[in-house]
Motif scaffolding. Structure first.
Motif, PDB file in Angstrom:
ATOM      1  N   UNK A  28      54.767  -2.897  29.440  1.00  0.00           N
ATOM      2  CA  UNK A  28      54.194  -2.111  28.342  1.00  0.00           C
ATOM      3  C   UNK A  28      55.314  -1.593  27.450  1.00  0.00           C
ATOM      4  N   UNK A  29      55.067  -1.606  26.138  1.00  0.00           N
ATOM      5  CA  UNK A  29      56.090  -1.179  25.177  1.00  0.00           C
ATOM      6  C   UNK A  29      55.651  -0.001  24.314  1.00  0.00           C
ATOM      7  N   UNK A  30      54.577   0.702  24.699  1.00  0.00           N
ATOM      8  CA  UNK A  30      54.219   1.916  23.963  1.00  0.00           C
ATOM      9  C   UNK A  30      53.652   2.888  24.983  1.00  0.00           C
ATOM     10  N   UNK A  31      53.612   4.180  24.642  1.00  0.00           N
ATOM     11  CA  UNK A  31      53.122   5.148  25.627  1.00  0.00           C
ATOM     12  C   UNK A  31      51.652   4.906  25.940  1.00  0.00           C
ATOM     13  N   UNK A  74      51.445   1.972  28.297  1.00  0.00           N
ATOM     14  CA  UNK A  74      51.955   2.372  29.611  1.00  0.00           C
ATOM     15  C   UNK A  74      50.907   3.195  30.366  1.00  0.00           C
ATOM     16  N   UNK A 131      56.741   1.330  33.429  1.00  0.00           N
ATOM     17  CA  UNK A 131      55.924   0.580  32.473  1.00  0.00           C
ATOM     18  C   UNK A 131      55.905  -0.915  32.765  1.00  0.00           C
ATOM     19  N   UNK A 176      46.615  -6.888  27.006  1.00  0.00           N
ATOM     20  CA  UNK A 176      47.244  -7.477  25.830  1.00  0.00           C
ATOM     21  C   UNK A 176      46.284  -7.492  24.641  1.00  0.00           C
ATOM     22  N   UNK A 177      45.002  -7.743  24.926  1.00  0.00           N
ATOM     23  CA  UNK A 177      44.001  -7.737  23.854  1.00  0.00           C
ATOM     24  C   UNK A 177      43.942  -6.355  23.207  1.00  0.00           C
ATOM     25  N   UNK A 190      51.052  -6.642  20.654  1.00  0.00           N
ATOM     26  CA  UNK A 190      52.470  -6.887  20.959  1.00  0.00           C
ATOM     27  C   UNK A 190      53.111  -5.786  21.798  1.00  0.00           C
ATOM     28  N   UNK A 191      52.400  -4.704  22.076  1.00  0.00           N
ATOM     29  CA  UNK A 191      52.946  -3.678  22.960  1.00  0.00           C
ATOM     30  C   UNK A 191      52.769  -4.052  24.431  1.00  0.00           C
ATOM     31  N   UNK A 206      53.547  -7.299  27.079  1.00  0.00           N
ATOM     32  CA  UNK A 206      54.113  -8.630  27.330  1.00  0.00           C
ATOM     33  C   UNK A 206      53.581  -9.119  28.665  1.00  0.00           C
TER      34      UNK A 206
END
Lengths: 275, 112
Positions: B6-9, B12, B32, B50-51, B55-56, B58
């Motif tokens: 995960x790339x955003x809070x 996550x 994350x 992911x849906x 892009x946050x 992977x």
């Protein structure tokens, strides 16, 4: 403030609308919308977001509201500069979003096409061999085989191109993810600072909060905000009393009987309204 | 296994909630990052994340590394020899100098 009630306007710093059909939520929305002519009053400070309207059983985050109240008074936590700097850095990160989904789909479909054609080529070539052994004519089948082989070559070319495109898109996505990871760590740092700032306001405003509870006609036991366990409505009233709201505060169901005592008790313009 | 990062809070938080709701699909979670079981449920949960977060999130597929099928012998041997070296303080560059072990530069440039 000036409020339009039917054909007439009500003007003043303490207005009772409990006998009218205008509801508290409608008033709060009008106060926040400068284009709404129902209420003409100064624009609220951000603390107002937590206090509209003040009513029994309201849900609000006392710590966040208290910090907003402190800011409305011009107080600044020692974390404010760091928070602003982090905000600027977070906003300056430009997030690229390569379309990986389309690239994945293209690569998968190209792969499926190749597999299907390979199977057809193998089957057709097997049939050619079988007919040759049986001394049967094979011209038609050989033409078909040649066509299939051409198609297979084209499909293989497309599959290679699709795989390369996917791999390029994935490298771009990996670079974009670095930016996202950087942003997330900045966001985490900002949240830690915000928490620290809220703790600071909690500490600085502990005395004023307790005194505000004491000064209100309510049942809650006066306590500093970190130990407060009373009703949310009463904590909200204490915060309204501390804060500089600018705009009139809307009260539903007490604790003030008449508007002027509410105005004096909260040291702010007030409207008493119905749910 | 399915690797989910995960790339955003928000993403996550959603990953944490998903683990709470479907612990059977999670092999591991570190902050994350999570490894999901390679089942339809694992894929469903990863794709749903992911849906929702684009892009946050992977998603990658991982598998155990078999060094005997996928890693050249020179690399394997170098790793074993360096891990068992006599002087712990020797950096690899110095350790490999004058031996048949590959240099760091040649290791860096070759794809597995």
């Amino acid at each position: 403030m000036r409020i339009q009630v039917g054909e007439t306007d009500r003007v003043g710093q303490a207005i009772d609308l409990r006998g009218t059909p205008i509801r508290a939520t409608r008033l709060a929305a009008a106060i926040r919308d400068p284009a709404d002519s129902l209420v003409i009053a100064p624009q609220p400070t951000p603390v107002y977001d937590h206090l509209e309207p003040i009513r029994p059983g309201m849900e609000f985050d006392c710590r966040v509201a208290l910090a907003a109240a402190g800011r409305s008074l011009g107080l600044e936590s020692p974390h404010a500069t760091a928070i602003a700097r982090l905000e600027r850095r977070i906003e300056s990160i430009d997030l690229e979003t390569p379309n990986l989904r389309a690239a994945r789909r293209r690569a998968a479909e190209a792969g499926t096409d190749v597999a299907a054609l390979e199977e057809q080529v193998a089957r057709t070539s097997g049939r050619v061999n079988a007919r040759q052994e049986a001394d049967l004519p094979v011209e038609e089948l050989e033409e078909r085989l040649a066509a299939l082989t051409r198609e297979l070559t084209e499909a293989e070319t497309e599959a290679i191109a699709a795989r390369e495109a996917l791999s390029r898109a994935e490298s771009e996505a990996a670079a974009a993810r670095d930016d996202r990871a950087d942003r997330l760590s900045l966001v985490d740092r900002r949240e830690n600072r915000r928490r620290a700032a809220r703790e600071w306001f909690l500490d600085v405003l502990a005395g004023p909060f307790e005194r505000a509870l004491q000064g209100l006609p309510i049942g809650a036991e006066p306590a500093p905000p970190s130990d407060y366990t009373g009703p949310s409505q009463e904590a909200a009233l204490a915060i309204a009393r501390i804060a500089d709201l600018a705009a009139p505060v809307v009260l539903v169901d007490g604790p003030f009987e008449i508007p002027v005592t509410a105005r004096a008790g909260l040291d702010a313009p007030v409207i008493l309204a119905r749910v | 296994m399915l690797l989910v990062i995960a790339y955003s809070s928000e993403a996550r938080q959603k990953l944490r909630n998903t683990e709470r709701a479907y612990p059977e699909a999670f092999r591991r979670r570190f902050g994350r990052v999570a490894l999901l079981a390679e089942t339809h449920l694992g894929a469903f949960l990863a794709l749903r994340l992911r849906e929702r977060h684009g892009p946050d999130v992977q998603v990658a597929r991982t598998e155990p590394l078999n060094e005997f099928s996928h890693v050249p012998g020179s690399v394997r041997t170098a790793a074993t020899a360096y891990a068992n070296r006599e002087t712990a303080a020797t950096p690899y560059t110095k350790f490999a100098a004058g031996t048949a072990h590959p240099s760091i530069d040649s290791l860096r440039d070759r794809e597995l």
